[in-house]
Motif scaffolding. Structure first.
Motif, PDB file in Angstrom:
ATOM      1  N   TRP A  18       0.708  -0.934   0.264  1.00 17.14           N
ATOM      2  CA  TRP A  18       0.237  -0.327  -0.002  1.00 17.14           C
ATOM      3  C   TRP A  18       1.181   1.249   0.057  1.00 17.14           C
ATOM      4  CZ3 TRP A  18      -0.590   3.838   3.728  1.00 17.14           C
ATOM      5  CH2 TRP A  18       0.057   3.799   5.570  1.00 17.14           C
ATOM      6  N   SER A  19       1.771   1.184   0.616  1.00 15.77           N
ATOM      7  CA  SER A  19       3.076   2.639   1.149  1.00 15.77           C
ATOM      8  C   SER A  19       3.817   2.339   0.083  1.00 15.77           C
ATOM      9  CB  SER A  19       3.598   2.666   2.110  1.00 15.77           C
ATOM     10  OG  SER A  19       4.014   1.162   2.449  1.00 15.77           O
ATOM     11  N   LEU A  20       4.759   1.218  -0.560  1.00 14.22           N
ATOM     12  CA  LEU A  20       5.061   1.333  -1.654  1.00 14.22           C
ATOM     13  C   LEU A  20       4.579   2.087  -2.643  1.00 14.22           C
ATOM     14  CD1 LEU A  20       7.210  -2.029  -1.885  1.00 14.22           C
ATOM     15  CD2 LEU A  20       7.948   0.236  -0.773  1.00 14.22           C
ATOM     16  N   ALA A  21       3.215   1.929  -3.459  1.00 12.50           N
ATOM     17  CA  ALA A  21       2.708   2.138  -4.947  1.00 12.50           C
ATOM     18  C   ALA A  21       2.733   3.784  -4.701  1.00 12.50           C
ATOM     19  CB  ALA A  21       1.269   1.561  -4.963  1.00 12.50           C
ATOM     20  N   ARG A  22       2.213   4.570  -3.599  1.00  8.99           N
ATOM     21  CA  ARG A  22       1.823   5.676  -2.609  1.00  8.99           C
ATOM     22  C   ARG A  22       3.311   6.456  -3.331  1.00  8.99           C
ATOM     23  NH1 ARG A  22      -2.701   4.997   1.561  1.00  8.99           N
ATOM     24  NH2 ARG A  22      -4.517   4.673   0.038  1.00  8.99           N
ATOM     25  N   VAL A  31      -3.941   7.460  11.607  1.00  8.74           N
ATOM     26  CA  VAL A  31      -2.480   8.573  11.226  1.00  8.74           C
ATOM     27  C   VAL A  31      -1.745   7.621   9.785  1.00  8.74           C
ATOM     28  CG1 VAL A  31      -1.177   7.291  13.150  1.00  8.74           C
ATOM     29  CG2 VAL A  31      -1.333  10.125  12.712  1.00  8.74           C
ATOM     30  N   ARG A  32      -1.665   7.563   9.777  1.00  6.14           N
ATOM     31  CA  ARG A  32      -0.823   6.029   8.785  1.00  6.14           C
ATOM     32  C   ARG A  32      -1.088   6.367   7.469  1.00  6.14           C
ATOM     33  NH1 ARG A  32       1.187   0.555  12.210  1.00  6.14           N
ATOM     34  NH2 ARG A  32       2.455   1.961  13.936  1.00  6.14           N
ATOM     35  N   SER A  33      -2.616   6.205   7.868  1.00  6.29           N
ATOM     36  CA  SER A  33      -3.175   6.621   5.991  1.00  6.29           C
ATOM     37  C   SER A  33      -3.389   7.401   6.027  1.00  6.29           C
ATOM     38  CB  SER A  33      -4.659   5.995   6.530  1.00  6.29           C
ATOM     39  OG  SER A  33      -5.466   6.397   5.405  1.00  6.29           O
ATOM     40  N   LEU A  34      -3.488   8.817   6.957  1.00  4.69           N
ATOM     41  CA  LEU A  34      -3.625  10.449   6.464  1.00  4.69           C
ATOM     42  C   LEU A  34      -1.647  11.217   6.071  1.00  4.69           C
ATOM     43  CD1 LEU A  34      -6.486  11.611   9.518  1.00  4.69           C
ATOM     44  CD2 LEU A  34      -6.081  11.381   6.765  1.00  4.69           C
ATOM     45  N   VAL A  63       5.279   5.594   4.263  1.00  4.34           N
ATOM     46  CA  VAL A  63       4.931   5.102   5.472  1.00  4.34           C
ATOM     47  C   VAL A  63       5.721   3.576   5.885  1.00  4.34           C
ATOM     48  CG1 VAL A  63       2.891   5.545   7.247  1.00  4.34           C
ATOM     49  CG2 VAL A  63       3.030   6.834   5.917  1.00  4.34           C
ATOM     50  N   ALA A  64       6.928   3.525   6.033  1.00  2.00           N
ATOM     51  CA  ALA A  64       6.994   2.242   5.683  1.00  2.00           C
ATOM     52  C   ALA A  64       6.117   1.538   7.402  1.00  2.00           C
ATOM     53  CB  ALA A  64       8.314   1.940   5.693  1.00  2.00           C
ATOM     54  N   ALA A  65       4.901   0.966   7.334  1.00  2.00           N
ATOM     55  CA  ALA A  65       4.751   0.676   8.445  1.00  2.00           C
ATOM     56  C   ALA A  65       3.022  -0.101   7.867  1.00  2.00           C
ATOM     57  CB  ALA A  65       4.599   1.514   9.674  1.00  2.00           C
ATOM     58  N   PRO A  66       3.115  -0.965   8.384  1.00  2.00           N
ATOM     59  CA  PRO A  66       2.057  -1.761   8.540  1.00  2.00           C
ATOM     60  C   PRO A  66       0.636  -1.260   8.622  1.00  2.00           C
ATOM     61  CG  PRO A  66       2.902  -3.227   9.789  1.00  2.00           C
ATOM     62  CD  PRO A  66       3.657  -1.786   9.884  1.00  2.00           C
ATOM     63  N   LEU A  67      -0.363  -0.894   7.157  1.00  7.10           N
ATOM     64  CA  LEU A  67      -2.067  -0.180   7.649  1.00  7.10           C
ATOM     65  C   LEU A  67      -2.595  -0.307   8.575  1.00  7.10           C
ATOM     66  CD1 LEU A  67      -3.126   2.367   6.579  1.00  7.10           C
ATOM     67  CD2 LEU A  67      -4.315   0.640   4.789  1.00  7.10           C
ATOM     68  N   MET A  68      -2.813  -1.591   8.941  1.00  2.73           N
ATOM     69  CA  MET A  68      -4.138  -2.282   9.428  1.00  2.73           C
ATOM     70  C   MET A  68      -3.403  -3.123  10.214  1.00  2.73           C
ATOM     71  SD  MET A  68      -6.802  -4.948   7.827  1.00  2.73           S
ATOM     72  CE  MET A  68      -4.736  -6.871   8.219  1.00  2.73           C
ATOM     73  N   VAL A  69      -4.345  -3.013  11.207  1.00  3.57           N
ATOM     74  CA  VAL A  69      -3.967  -3.553  13.122  1.00  3.57           C
ATOM     75  C   VAL A  69      -4.933  -4.284  13.000  1.00  3.57           C
ATOM     76  CG1 VAL A  69      -2.488  -2.269  13.383  1.00  3.57           C
ATOM     77  CG2 VAL A  69      -4.295  -1.640  14.506  1.00  3.57           C
ATOM     78  N   MET A  70      -4.960  -5.627  14.044  1.00  4.66           N
ATOM     79  CA  MET A  70      -5.962  -6.618  14.138  1.00  4.66           C
ATOM     80  C   MET A  70      -6.293  -6.534  15.839  1.00  4.66           C
ATOM     81  SD  MET A  70      -6.482  -8.039  11.078  1.00  4.66           S
ATOM     82  CE  MET A  70      -8.003  -9.343  11.684  1.00  4.66           C
ATOM     83  N   ILE A  71      -7.982  -5.846  15.908  1.00  5.51           N
ATOM     84  CA  ILE A  71      -8.246  -5.694  17.341  1.00  5.51           C
ATOM     85  C   ILE A  71      -8.954  -6.971  17.745  1.00  5.51           C
ATOM     86  CG2 ILE A  71      -9.216  -4.340  19.729  1.00  5.51           C
ATOM     87  CD1 ILE A  71      -6.822  -2.949  18.025  1.00  5.51           C
ATOM     88  N   GLY A  72      -8.933  -7.940  17.965  1.00  2.00           N
ATOM     89  CA  GLY A  72      -9.685  -9.459  18.690  1.00  2.00           C
ATOM     90  C   GLY A  72     -10.046  -9.904  17.220  1.00  2.00           C
ATOM     91  N   GLY A  73      -9.599 -10.117  16.177  1.00  6.87           N
ATOM     92  CA  GLY A  73      -9.929 -10.549  15.259  1.00  6.87           C
ATOM     93  C   GLY A  73     -10.638  -9.695  14.425  1.00  6.87           C
ATOM     94  N   HIS A  74     -10.236  -8.621  14.611  1.00  8.08           N
ATOM     95  CA  HIS A  74     -11.478  -7.137  13.564  1.00  8.08           C
ATOM     96  C   HIS A  74     -10.483  -6.526  12.784  1.00  8.08           C
ATOM     97  CE1 HIS A  74     -15.737  -7.774  15.443  1.00  8.08           C
ATOM     98  NE2 HIS A  74     -14.532  -8.544  16.335  1.00  8.08           N
TER      99      HIS A  74
END
Length: 784
Positions: free
Chosen positions: A297-301, A326-329, A309-320
């Motif tokens: 995702w960040s390499l493309a941008r 803040v990374r997206s913006l 932003v060399a960090a994962p965009l998605m985090v998992m909270i209780g399987g959600h």
């Protein structure tokens, strides 16, 4: 009416509606109960006049409610809620009361019993809030109080009649986060009802008057589909305590990233809730991370001049799955914006989103500024309101315009360049054909990132920029809505080809083998290994009847519009003309759809190979989703055994079941949001200017094909695997998830199909409960 002190009760038996209310009266300190008169149907038949005399003499009030109270209602196994008629706002005269009682009795049908009852109560005056509350989650048995309420109409039947209402979900044990004194008191009443009745779960209809008195209009045992044992509940609460610490960690912004705080959202940016669901399987979630949200995702941008932003965009909270906003913006800011300014911009945008959570699935349009357009000045208001200085805003606008100029004119960054990279994927997949199934599946996924998701992400961003420019021409009055819609209809996408080839297949003019070579990889639920592909279950998706042919109309902007756009482009310092702008938009939109079609081939082929591998070692297809890619890779590298795989499958299945019981909000800004979940109504994205009404048919990824011709189709989240619906004569489309720029939005614009995309949880639930709906795209309303 006054509260009678609670008596000590050791045994409580629910009865009919009338009997239950009579037994509760005087035994629940925090609630009021209306005066009531109830009678059996045989008593009504014997002497209705005497009953009416009693009502008019003994019950006070200017209006009455006549409610059903049958013997088969309100049981522990079935509530029969809404099965029989109740009549409210009945004036205190004999004829009106008689007619209302007769209407209620007639609703019992031919099976009416002599001992079936009718209940008459005075209406509560000055109603401020009314609704229905469940003390546990009715579907999962999880410890959440759900309150569906109306605090604006003054009526007591809005919720039960299916009208507009609000919904909050309260975690049992998290009540301290409740700010509303009214609802705090209501929850206390619910818990008191449980204690008084000895019931593990109750269902109540209530209202609260202007003096904040809580009236119980109905109470019954809640028929919970999957109740939880005490051990399950203890484990569940322990899991939530662990999640509280996880949420706190994820809400902490690392020091190297501009911005003082973040929020987590299900639908911003790469909208994981739409693509893999709100509680995805371990395999689906791990594939989505690997292919997109870890790094692609960040390499493309970064390739397009945005901040890397060399960090994962998605985090998992209780399987959600949640996007770290803040990374997206940050990733939507031009790379030339300095950190200090980036921090002020991102802080302003985060604050705006936290205060306007209805935009959580529209941040690229309504929160972030990701490209320059002709209406940019009005969208900079959020930054002005946040106190950014004029010079900062001017510098930011300059950086955004410069980046947009590069995106539109750089010959190394055209849609065709990205599309050429995508076109390599099919050959790369073919080159792996001689490998063993497991190795081949992993190799296909590895190729899908550079030749699939990264170029697709670039095309998606280019399409967004193009559409934003065209929409801004409409909002500034330079171009009409009709012209914009005509342009979108003129964009020829892969779905037009699909419908065309489906017609030839049905007519016998195209061999099935050739059709499946092109489209056979598609599957509804792109990341769900359990769902068969088109080529695995053709009868499930293809009707065998030739669909109506759809011709892509030509688009002529005309010299007058071209001249107007050329002047605007020149005035903005953008070195392209109107024809070039439309050409860029056409190539980007069509390219994005084709790229998504192609990169889903990599996902689908990899899943097929994983199925073959699983069959070879005794793992069933419906067990595969509970393994993640890490476990599969470890087995391929001989780092874990088959026995360990089986243990991981069992653990993954149990964890998935537990995760489905966890209720979380669409946006998390603090753990308090997870205690008190306010479910927003949601604002759909209406596509086309049409109006259509008809019966609703619901489709899901694990259901066989239904008769959808002449109906409005409702799908929770629709990916390219659902393109088969466009080969049918459907009336319209409704989805729970999706944005104005989504796959299905483009499809519906192309086919001139009225649609409401991204209705949100509450709207979608109401639509599913309806037999028929009307979609009015001009009025932007859905009527059920």
């Amino acid at each position: 009416m006054t509260i009678v002190p609670t008596a000590q009760r050791t045994i409580f038996e629910f009865g009919t509606k009338a009997e239950t209310l009579a037994r509760l009266r005087g035994n629940v300190r925090g609630a009021y109960f209306c005066d009531q008169i109830d009678f059996m149907c045989r008593e009504w038949g014997h002497d209705s006049d005497a009953i009416l005399d009693r009502v008019l003499k003994e019950l006070p009030g200017d209006e009455f409610a006549i409610r059903s109270s049958r013997l088969d209602e309100d049981g522990a196994d079935q509530s029969m809620a809404g099965a029989y008629t109740s009549v409210i706002h009945v004036p205190p005269n004999r004829d009106a009361l008689r007619n209302a009682v007769c209407n209620v009795v007639e609703s019992y049908g031919s099976g009416v019993l002599p001992d079936d009852q009718v209940l008459i109560q005075p209406m509560v005056a000055n109603v401020a809030v009314s609704g229905v509350a469940f003390s546990y989650d009715i579907a999962t048995g999880a410890p959440y109080v759900t309150i569906n309420y109306d605090d604006f109409s003054g009526r007591t039947d809005t919720v039960t009649a299916g009208g507009d209402s609000k919904l909050i979900i309260v975690r049992r044990g998290g009540e301290e986060s409740m700010r509303s004194a009214r609802f705090h008191a209501l929850i206390d009443v619910i818990y008191e009802l449980e204690a008084t009745t000895g019931s593990n779960a109750v269902d109540i209809e209530f209202c609260i008057d202007a003096a904040d008195r809580i009236f119980i209009l109905q109470a019954r045992p809640l028929a919970v589909e999957n109740s939880m044992s005490p051990d399950d509940l203890h484990s569940f609460h322990h899991q939530l305590e662990t999640l509280e610490h996880e949420v706190g960690g994820h809400l902490t912004v690392p020091p190297e990233l501009p911005g003082r705080r973040t929020v987590l959202g299900e639908m911003p940016d790469w909208n994981p809730a739409e693509m893999i669901g709100t509680t995805p399987t371990p395999l689906a979630a791990s594939m989505y991370r690997t292919l997109i949200t870890d790094r692609a995702w960040s390499l493309a941008r970064a390739k397009m001049g945005y901040r890397d932003v060399a960090a994962p965009l998605m985090v998992m909270i209780g399987g959600h799955p949640y996007v770290d906003v803040v990374r997206s913006l940050n990733s939507f800011l031009p790379e030339t914006v300095p950190d200090t300014l980036a921090a002020r911009i991102v802080d302003a945008q985060i604050d705006f989103l936290a205060d306007n959570q209805q935009y959580h699935d529209k941040i690229e349009f309504d929160v972030a500024i990701t490209a320059w357009d002709f209406a940019l000045d009005s969208r900079l208001g959020t930054l002005r309101d946040a106190g950014l200085e004029y010079g900062d805003i001017e510098n930011f606008e300059h950086a955004v315009k410069q980046q947009t100029r590069t995106l539109l004119t750089d010959k190394q960054m055209t849609p065709n360049v990205a599309l050429a990279q995508v076109q390599k994927l099919k050959a790369q997949i073919a080159a792996t054909k001689d490998r063993p199934a497991l190795d081949r599946g992993l190799a296909i996924l590895a190729e899908t990132v550079p030749c699939g998701t990264i170029p697709f992400a670039i095309l998606a961003r280019q399409a967004f920029v193009a559409i934003a420019l065209l929409r801004s021409l409409v909002s500034t009055g330079a171009m009409s809505d009709d012209t914009y819609a005509a342009f979108l209809r003129s964009v020829h996408t892969v779905t037009t080809d699909f419908v065309h080839h489906s017609a030839h297949l049905a007519a016998g003019n195209l061999p099935e083998q050739e059709f499946m070579a092109r489209y056979g990889h598609l599957r509804p639920g792109t990341y769900d290994i359990r769902v068969p592909r088109y080529d695995e279950a053709p009868d499930r998706y293809l009707s065998g009847e030739a669909p109506e042919q759809v011709e892509t109309p030509a688009f002529e902007s005309g010299p007058a519009l071209n001249q107007k756009i050329n002047q605007l482009l020149a005035g903005a310092g953008l070195s392209l003309d109107a024809e070039a702008l439309f050409a860029f938009a056409r190539a980007a939109i069509a390219g994005r759809e084709l790229a998504k079609f192609q990169f889903t081939r990599g996902i689908s082929d990899a899943l097929r190979e994983f199925c073959k591998w699983g069959e070879g070692i005794g793992i069933e297809r419906d067990e595969m989703p509970f393994l993640d890619l890490e476990a599969i890779s470890d087995f391929a590298g001989n780092r874990i055994s088959l026995e360990t795989l089986q243990d991981l499958i069992a653990a993954g299945r149990a964890r998935q079941q537990q995760n489905r019981r966890i209720r979380l909000p669409s946006i998390i800004s603090s753990w308090t949001d997870c205690n008190i979940i306010r479910v927003p109504l949601g604002k759909p994205n209406f596509i086309t200017s049409g109006t259509v009404a008809g019966p609703i048919v619901t489709l899901s990824i694990d259901e066989a094909r239904q008769d959808i011709d002449g109906k409005i189709v409702a799908i929770e989240s629709a990916d390219p695997g659902f393109d088969w619906i466009f080969s049918h004569a459907i009336l319209g489309l409704v989805t729970k998830f999706g944005g104005a720029n989504s796959h299905m939005a483009i499809r519906c614009a192309e086919f001139k199909l009225p649609a409401a995309i991204g209705c949100g949880e509450r709207n979608f639930a109401m639509i599913l409960d309806a037999g028929r709906v009307e979609i009015d795209c001009v009025g932007e309303t859905i009527r059920v």
